[in-house]
Design an enzyme around this catalytic site. Structure first.
Site, mmCIF file in Angstrom:
data_model
loop_
_atom_site.group_PDB
_atom_site.id
_atom_site.type_symbol
_atom_site.label_atom_id
_atom_site.label_comp_id
_atom_site.label_asym_id
_atom_site.label_seq_id
_atom_site.Cartn_x
_atom_site.Cartn_y
_atom_site.Cartn_z
ATOM 1 N N SER A 174 47.916 52.468 -17.322
ATOM 2 C CA SER A 174 48.034 53.952 -17.284
ATOM 3 C C SER A 174 46.886 54.469 -17.691
ATOM 4 C CB SER A 174 49.172 54.348 -18.093
ATOM 5 O OG SER A 174 49.183 55.840 -18.227
ATOM 6 N N TYR A 216 53.872 54.410 -25.757
ATOM 7 C CA TYR A 216 53.550 54.245 -24.299
ATOM 8 C C TYR A 216 52.224 53.924 -24.076
ATOM 9 C CZ TYR A 216 53.559 54.954 -19.327
ATOM 10 O OH TYR A 216 53.097 54.730 -18.019
ATOM 11 N N SER A 267 51.074 50.613 -25.709
ATOM 12 C CA SER A 267 51.710 49.402 -24.871
ATOM 13 C C SER A 267 50.761 49.233 -23.443
ATOM 14 C CB SER A 267 53.122 49.548 -24.568
ATOM 15 O OG SER A 267 53.294 50.690 -23.584
ATOM 16 N N LYS A 268 50.456 50.289 -22.754
ATOM 17 C CA LYS A 268 49.787 50.313 -21.624
ATOM 18 C C LYS A 268 48.371 49.724 -21.919
ATOM 19 C CE LYS A 268 52.629 51.126 -18.481
ATOM 20 N NZ LYS A 268 53.037 50.268 -17.567
ATOM 21 N N ILE A 312 51.866 60.745 -11.579
ATOM 22 C CA ILE A 312 52.464 60.370 -10.088
ATOM 23 C C ILE A 312 53.689 60.770 -9.872
ATOM 24 C CG2 ILE A 312 52.419 58.422 -8.560
ATOM 25 C CD1 ILE A 312 49.731 58.567 -9.610
#
Length: 225
Positions: A122, A135, A138-139, A168
């Site tokens: 991401s 998030y 982790s990405k 997206i």
């Protein structure tokens, strides 16, 4: 899934739980392109269930040419308010659960002497962002792992890349506040959210022989940020 089917590629389609709409879509897509698409269900938080499902795939003794790791859950919270429980849950699904899958798949590809792996990171994992402690990090781990695996597996004829999407049009976007969506759109050069098929096009390209000299890359698809 459809981008691979239209290229004549047979598919094991992994999902969290049985879904009649998902299965009907797979059946229709398979018939349209003359391929087989088999559903595989497992809970990423259940390691034994995950490994059992993967062993079932390996037992079919079919070559695994391509693997796309796209599973993830979103979570937004300012750093002081992010509980260790939520942090661990996000990491478990977005990163740790991917490890045994990638290990098993990479071993199968090593035996075959070729393969292409595409992970989904991401832009938040690359740039950071307010409220994305769980998030985003982790990405970021997914992006780093991509580069490590590309180095380790290159000698076996296996390429490893990742895509890093921005905003997206997915259910994850719908879960965000209108304000957060607006801010992300305004931060892009193109002033719009991306389409899921645009990300699918990039994944299909990286997985294909058209990208045979590309490995170890984390490619942004974010409308310009």
């Amino acid at each position: 899934m459809e981008k691979f089917a239209e290229r004549g590629i047979n598919i094991w389609a992994c999902a969290h739980r049985k879904n009649c709409e998902f299965e009907e879509d797979m059946k229709t897509t398979a018939e349209r392109y003359g391929v087989w698409i088999k559903p595989v269900y497992f809970d990423l938080e259940n390691e034994e269930e995950l490994k059992s499902s993967l062993r079932g795939i390996i037992a079919e003794k079919k070559n695994i040419d391509i693997f796309v790791a796209a599973a993830a859950i979103p979570y937004g919270s300012l750093f002081p308010m992010t509980s260790m429980g939520e942090l661990r849950r996000v990491y478990e699904i977005n990163f740790f659960a991917q490890i045994p899958i990638l290990q098993m798949i990479s071993r199968a590809m090593i035996r075959a002497g070729y393969g292409s792996i595409v992970n989904v990171s991401s832009v938040v994992g690359l740039d950071g962002g307010e409220s994305y402690t769980a998030y985003g990090t982790s990405k970021a781990a997914v992006a780093c792992l991509t580069k490590i695996l590309a180095r380790e597996l290159a000698g076996y004829g296996i390429r490893v890349n990742a895509v890093a999407p921005g905003l997206i049009e997915t259910p994850m976007k719908k879960a965000m506040s209108e304000e957060a969506q607006h801010d992300m759109i305004q931060a892009t050069y193109l002033k719009r959210a991306g389409k899921s098929e645009e990300v699918a096009n990039l994944i299909a390209f990286l997985a294909s022989e058209e990208a045979s000299y590309i490995t170890g890359q984390v490619i942004r698809i974010d409308g310009g940020m």
